[in-house]
Design an enzyme around this catalytic site. Structure first.
Site: not given
Ligand SMILES: *[C@@H]1O[C@H](CO)[C@@H](O)[C@H](O)[C@H]1NC(C)=O
Ligand SMILES: *[C@@H]1O[C@H](CO)[C@@H](O)[C@H](O)[C@H]1NC(C)=O
Ligand SMILES: *[C@@H]1O[C@H](CO)[C@@H](O)[C@H](O)[C@H]1NC(C)=O
Ligand SMILES: *[C@@H]1O[C@H](CO)[C@@H](O)[C@H](O)[C@H]1NC(C)=O
Ligand SMILES: *[C@@H]1O[C@H](CO)[C@@H](O)[C@H](O)[C@H]1NC(C)=O
Ligand SMILES: *[C@@H]1O[C@H](CO)[C@@H](O)[C@H](O)[C@H]1NC(C)=O
Length: 405
Positions: A37, A190-191, A354, A386
């Site tokens: 994202d 991530s996403m 994270d 993250h």
């Protein structure tokens, strides 16, 4: 003559063997990067008739950098940005489209240029996949040939990714062929991980066996995260110091990806309060009330559109290397005190994770162990945040072992 001919043919055989050895030594698996994202650049061209302020540009002759462009986020100007960036939702077709008069293109599909750095000026500290790509290049990879990027419209969710997924299939097949029919390593952040999981869940196993070597998942949001709930309530400045969450909230509320990334019912129980405000508490079972109370019923429809896409975590059917940080304070609950709901930044109760994704969600990949015949490897990196994890040297060393295996 004969002797020389024999010598020649022996030499030729030797040369072939040396060539094959070199190819073997060089035999690295090509890599396709799938960002998360906010991890793809956007260019925009305007032909609008209205805007939030007089000073907002309404028409541009050329495409300009809309994301990420720190100039676009300057005070006041940010209202123009929000109006250009937000999506419009059609509650009948349940599809989104760009703002009227805004044409958006996502540049550099197949190359790494638009996923290495988010700010195309490369002025700000917004390196993204750059440290990983630079390491790959040092190990002999070529940008656009053996390391390639798959940027996409991260405002949306897999239910609207059909055209992107078609491009991704072409990209993987093309990368395979260009690299002497070598299987591809997918690497997502991530996403990008649930986005890739949904994709793999919809590819035939024979195709995956032919084209995919493995899938390196970094900071995977497997069961959602509490953090996106702030996007919908107070807005989130995403740590850009001069931005106020409330000024970007309208855009954040318009993104199906925000809804897609909310905590999943399979990971949170009905007695865990995710958001509290003086009049009530919201758990994973209260999303309808949450969105009704915020006055954004479309966001609830977006949640319905996206909540089941990867809910069951169907095994991807490829070898997995699941990497993520731990032991970083991560939002677990947002508390709005008297007079704060929903416009004032809430108090944040944190737990393990994270920094963005809660630990239980990061560990979602473990559910595949024993459920697919391909291996599922897992490694945690203490205190790796993250996104900063993408420049973590231990992570980069791990990637080297996979791509050289
Ligand atoms: C801009 O939009 C108007 C309609 O609002 C249209 O008539 C015009 O052709 C568009 N211009 C360009 C350059 O696309
Ligand atoms: C769709 O939006 C319209 C206008 O805002 C509203 O009247 C209608 O109830 C909405 N339909 C659904 C299914 O939410
Ligand atoms: C890929 O991007 C790099 C810069 O990141 C650029 O030098 C190169 O020319 C691009 N390759 C293609 C095929 O567009
Ligand atoms: C798919 O690829 C085509 C051709 O490269 C490009 O024009 C289009 O924008 C891409 N679409 C998506 C959603 O990635
Ligand atoms: C593919 O193999 C040929 C010889 O078999 C070699 O010349 C070429 O460099 C290889 N290409 C890649 C990208 O490894
Ligand atoms: C919200 O939950 C807390 C416990 O987490 C409880 O003390 C409080 O009374 C609840 N508030 C409302 C309005 O239900």
């Amino acid at each position: 003559m004969v002797a020389v001919g024999k010598m020649g043919s022996r030499l030729a055989v030797l040369l072939v063997i040396i060539c094959q050895l070199t190819t073997l030594l060089d035999a690295k698996y090509p890599v396709v990067l799938v960002p998360g994202d906010g991890g793809s650049q956007f260019l925009a061209k305007l032909n609008k008739t209205t805007g939030p302020h007089e000073f907002c540009r309404q028409k541009t002759a050329e495409y300009f950098n809309l994301w990420l462009n720190l100039e676009e986020l300057a005070p006041y100007v940010i209202d123009c940005f929000v109006d250009n960036m937000k999506l419009l939702y059609d509650n009948t077709t349940r599809k989104t489209r760009n703002q009227v008069g805004v044409d958006i293109v996502i540049p550099g599909f197949g190359n790494t240029s638009s996923v290495e750095w988010l700010d195309s000026s490369q002025l700000s500290a917004t390196s993204y996949f750059a440290p990983i790509v630079e390491a790959l290049v040092k190990w002999g990879y070529k940008r656009g040939e053996s390391v390639r990027g798959a940027p996409y419209d991260f405002r949306k969710a897999p239910n609207e990714f059909g055209p992107f997924y078609n491009n991704l299939t072409n990209l993987i097949e093309d990368t395979f062929v260009r690299n002497n029919n070598t299987k591809v390593v997918l690497l997502a952040h991530s996403m990008g991980n649930p986005t890739t999981l949904y994709y793999l869940n919809h590819r035939p196993q024979v195709w995956k066996d032919k084209y995919i070597h493995s899938f390196i998942t970094i900071s995977g949001v497997w069961g959602g995260a509490v953090k996106p709930l702030r996007l919908f309530s107070a807005g989130d400045n995403l740590n850009v110091p001069f931005v106020e969450g409330i000024n970007v909230r309208e855009e954040q509320r318009s993104m199906p990806s925000s809804a897609f990334l909310m905590p999943s019912e399979n990971f949170w129980s009905a007695n865990e309060v995710l958001v509290s405000q003086p009049k009530r508490n919201y758990t994973v079972k209260d999303y309808k009330a949450f969105f009704t109370d915020l006055g954004i019923p479309d966001a609830y429809l977006m949640r319905q559109d996206t909540e089941n896409l990867v809910k069951d975590l169907t095994p991807p059917g490829v070898e997995i290397h699941c990497l993520h940080g731990i032991n970083m304070p991560t939002p677990l609950q947002f508390q709005f005190g008297e007079g704060m709901w929903p416009d004032t930044q809430p108090k944040v109760v944190t737990g393990n994770g994270d920094g963005t994704v809660n630990i239980r969600s990061l560990l979602g990949c473990l559910s595949w162990q024993g459920k697919q015949k391909q291996k599922v490897y897992h490694q945690t990196f203490p205190k790796a945040e993250h996104t900063e994890i993408l420049s973590n040297k231990d992570v980069i060393a791990y990637i080297k072992t996979v791509v050289n295996s």
